[in-house]
Design an enzyme around this catalytic site. Sequence first.
Site, PDB file in Angstrom:
ATOM      1  N   LYS A 116       0.626  -1.200   0.183  1.00 18.36           N
ATOM      2  CA  LYS A 116      -0.041   0.159   0.036  1.00 18.36           C
ATOM      3  C   LYS A 116       0.783   1.337   0.085  1.00 18.36           C
ATOM      4  O   LYS A 116       0.399   2.348  -0.763  1.00 18.36           O
ATOM      5  CB  LYS A 116      -1.074   0.049   1.110  1.00 18.36           C
ATOM      6  CG  LYS A 116      -2.191  -1.143   0.850  1.00 18.36           C
ATOM      7  CD  LYS A 116      -2.944  -0.835   2.356  1.00 18.36           C
ATOM      8  CE  LYS A 116      -4.136  -1.924   2.038  1.00 18.36           C
ATOM      9  NZ  LYS A 116      -3.895  -3.342   1.714  1.00 18.36           N
ATOM     10  N   GLU A 200      -2.696   6.508   7.973  1.00 14.44           N
ATOM     11  CA  GLU A 200      -3.669   7.558   7.318  1.00 14.44           C
ATOM     12  C   GLU A 200      -4.278   8.287   8.181  1.00 14.44           C
ATOM     13  O   GLU A 200      -4.800   7.681   9.248  1.00 14.44           O
ATOM     14  CB  GLU A 200      -4.510   6.682   6.136  1.00 14.44           C
ATOM     15  CG  GLU A 200      -3.764   6.078   4.936  1.00 14.44           C
ATOM     16  CD  GLU A 200      -4.753   5.390   4.156  1.00 14.44           C
ATOM     17  OE1 GLU A 200      -5.980   5.296   4.459  1.00 14.44           O
ATOM     18  OE2 GLU A 200      -4.382   5.096   2.824  1.00 14.44           O
ATOM     19  N   HIS A 235     -14.284  -3.336   9.310  1.00 18.32           N
ATOM     20  CA  HIS A 235     -13.695  -3.131   7.757  1.00 18.32           C
ATOM     21  C   HIS A 235     -13.913  -3.931   6.712  1.00 18.32           C
ATOM     22  O   HIS A 235     -13.468  -4.235   5.889  1.00 18.32           O
ATOM     23  CB  HIS A 235     -12.229  -3.042   7.914  1.00 18.32           C
ATOM     24  CG  HIS A 235     -11.649  -1.770   8.913  1.00 18.32           C
ATOM     25  ND1 HIS A 235     -11.969  -0.544   8.671  1.00 18.32           N
ATOM     26  CD2 HIS A 235     -11.242  -1.811  10.258  1.00 18.32           C
ATOM     27  CE1 HIS A 235     -11.336   0.215   9.716  1.00 18.32           C
ATOM     28  NE2 HIS A 235     -10.792  -0.798  10.607  1.00 18.32           N
ATOM     29  N   GLU A 275      -9.697   1.406  -5.349  1.00 17.00           N
ATOM     30  CA  GLU A 275     -10.600   1.915  -4.134  1.00 17.00           C
ATOM     31  C   GLU A 275     -10.342   3.296  -3.639  1.00 17.00           C
ATOM     32  O   GLU A 275      -9.097   3.575  -3.603  1.00 17.00           O
ATOM     33  CB  GLU A 275     -10.395   0.893  -2.986  1.00 17.00           C
ATOM     34  CG  GLU A 275     -10.887  -0.652  -3.462  1.00 17.00           C
ATOM     35  CD  GLU A 275     -10.898  -1.601  -2.329  1.00 17.00           C
ATOM     36  OE1 GLU A 275     -10.874  -0.924  -0.977  1.00 17.00           O
ATOM     37  OE2 GLU A 275     -11.450  -2.609  -2.408  1.00 17.00           O
ATOM     38  N   GLU A 293      -6.088   2.078  -2.428  1.00 17.31           N
ATOM     39  CA  GLU A 293      -5.343   1.194  -2.769  1.00 17.31           C
ATOM     40  C   GLU A 293      -6.075   0.311  -4.002  1.00 17.31           C
ATOM     41  O   GLU A 293      -7.121   0.805  -4.401  1.00 17.31           O
ATOM     42  CB  GLU A 293      -5.635   0.028  -1.695  1.00 17.31           C
ATOM     43  CG  GLU A 293      -6.791  -0.770  -1.314  1.00 17.31           C
ATOM     44  CD  GLU A 293      -6.907  -1.537  -0.171  1.00 17.31           C
ATOM     45  OE1 GLU A 293      -5.970  -1.662   0.468  1.00 17.31           O
ATOM     46  OE2 GLU A 293      -7.928  -2.143   0.120  1.00 17.31           O
ATOM     47  N   ASN A 295      -7.059  -3.487  -5.831  1.00 18.06           N
ATOM     48  CA  ASN A 295      -7.014  -4.746  -5.815  1.00 18.06           C
ATOM     49  C   ASN A 295      -6.838  -5.373  -7.282  1.00 18.06           C
ATOM     50  O   ASN A 295      -7.609  -5.161  -7.936  1.00 18.06           O
ATOM     51  CB  ASN A 295      -8.444  -5.146  -5.193  1.00 18.06           C
ATOM     52  CG  ASN A 295      -8.538  -4.887  -3.568  1.00 18.06           C
ATOM     53  OD1 ASN A 295      -7.963  -5.273  -3.035  1.00 18.06           O
ATOM     54  ND2 ASN A 295      -9.375  -4.108  -3.170  1.00 18.06           N
ATOM     55  N   ARG A 297      -7.333  -8.182  -8.923  1.00 17.97           N
ATOM     56  CA  ARG A 297      -8.067  -9.429  -9.028  1.00 17.97           C
ATOM     57  C   ARG A 297      -9.544  -8.915  -9.269  1.00 17.97           C
ATOM     58  O   ARG A 297      -9.985  -7.671  -9.130  1.00 17.97           O
ATOM     59  CB  ARG A 297      -7.949 -10.149  -7.764  1.00 17.97           C
ATOM     60  CG  ARG A 297      -8.395  -9.454  -6.534  1.00 17.97           C
ATOM     61  CD  ARG A 297      -8.252 -10.446  -5.268  1.00 17.97           C
ATOM     62  NE  ARG A 297      -8.264  -9.532  -4.074  1.00 17.97           N
ATOM     63  CZ  ARG A 297      -9.607  -9.214  -3.373  1.00 17.97           C
ATOM     64  NH1 ARG A 297     -10.659  -9.238  -4.254  1.00 17.97           N
ATOM     65  NH2 ARG A 297      -9.555  -8.447  -2.187  1.00 17.97           N
TER      66      ARG A 297
END
Length: 613
Positions: A116, A200, A235, A275, A293, A295, A297
Amino acid sequence: MIKSLLIANRGEIACRIIRTARRLGVRTVAVYSDADRHALHVRMADEAVHIGPSPVRESYLLGDRIIEAARTTGAEAIHPGYGFLSENAAFAQGVIDAGLVWVGPNPSSITAMGLKDAAKALMQAAGVPTTPGYLGEDQAPDRLKAEADAIGYPVLIKAVAGGGGKGMRKVDAAEDFLDALISCQREAASSFGNTDVLLEKWVTNPRHIEVQVFGDRHGNVVHLFERDCSLQRRHQKVIEEAPAPGMDEATRASICDAAVRAAKAVDYVGAGTIEFIADGSEGLRADRIWFMEMNTRLQVEHPVTEEITGQDLVEWQLRVASGEPLPKTQDELSIRGWAMEARLYAEDPAKGFLPSIGTLERFDIGPCYRTDTGVEQGAEISPFYDPMIAKLIAWGPDRDAARLRLADTLAQTAIWPLKTNAGFLVKALHHPAFAEARLDTGLIAREGDALLPDAAPSDAALADAAGAVAAPGPLAGFRLNAPVAPAGRFLLDGAEVTVALRPAAPAEPAPVRLIAEAGQVWRLSPFRARGVGSGEASDGAILSPMPGRIIAVAVSEGETVTKGQKLLTVEAMKMEHSLVAPFDGTVAELRASEGGQVSEGLLLARIEKAEAA
């Protein structure tokens, strides 16, 4: 088009990939562990290969064994699904080096976006807005604490190799930072083998917006619009929808263009998701949306994008992996209606959402627009894998239609004896804040008990069920010439209840009755007196809430503890559960050791209450 495909995954995503492959005439090969020997995806595939024992580290995470299975079965390509090895660059490279087709992005793209901190730095260079925070290589606890103090609380700790909500902790105050850091790093080490974190700034009214992107090997990259995944618990996404409510065309164009730039920055090929976190305090605005971030996939929630665009993203993956250009250009893609997806889990909301393990003796899904599942009636839900048993997807011409259709499906869903979150999802869908699209990622945490399903059936449902149960036992509270109705004693999920009886007796009484209401199921049976055995746990007994593994023991026998003090931590189904002292006292007995496997209800420790001064 490739002719044969090995799916390096299990459960609903393996079944979902098999369905598309079968439609395209592609032969499929499944892999399975001991626990999945009789699983649905194994029976759906054209061929199946056993790859090891039940734990994922001894089966689904063994890349070499999976590649060998592809070779021995003659599979041309490997599709990783999501989770497991799907974002493992070394595995992707191993597939390519073995002369097989990797149905996913280039390993270099996975590497670039896999950490990240590096991904955020890359996005900043590409002109994609990112959240304020700390991305430094210095991972000393004191340095991280100093950086968190400088950012200002609340702050979010995130494992740089994390995903799926794992390795993330929100810290509200400076004095809590170091404990949260240790917990986050331990979870990150267990899940990803990497303890590095980034920091963050916590966004006060955060919304989770993500954009589906797709690239091919001919230099084309498109987006398939956005999804809103703001309804989360710890989350973890609970309900996802597309498009995002409150998204105007200008903001949509801005965020989707940024997502395409992000994908192009790493020469992206295949399906991916960018995202973003949005500050929703003043609605969705382009200048208040930041990259979080990528992903690399297919996402769990990809069906909602499929339903609003009319595209099959697994088909896109297979065509791109075969060297074909993207099936559609950007101008040919548009949004049609609204879609919502709910993740149906085998878990008990009344017990802190602990996973529920066992056999699905009854598995009835309500009338549903689309159901993606990897189980069927009679299947076993084991402690080795994620407890999601199905994804329920509803489509409608607008948001409210999709929402109500999904709620109705869940309300008519009946699963037993395992507990599920269906009743919780029904309440969430009907909650005024969600219904009115007043969303942020903290909604579930704020509402708390208001979203928990009812603890017992309605009086009317109980009375109906009681009338159908044989041998209800002696009547209680019945007096001649009294206006009150007679009552019977029953067991409701094993707990004694007294139920008012209707005057008419059933013609053919049943020994037990299942009561299904708004997504929940209870079992009503005749009352039978139960003796109290000497082995019953006494007050102060700390029992394992579920089957799992002891990952931390924080006390020793004879130690003095205070109420609420952490005693030990159990891990199961990728979740950590801390067990605490119920009152001030002494650890009179300790039967837990780090690394040990435990079963549900096992005595782990016993706290002897401190004598009053």
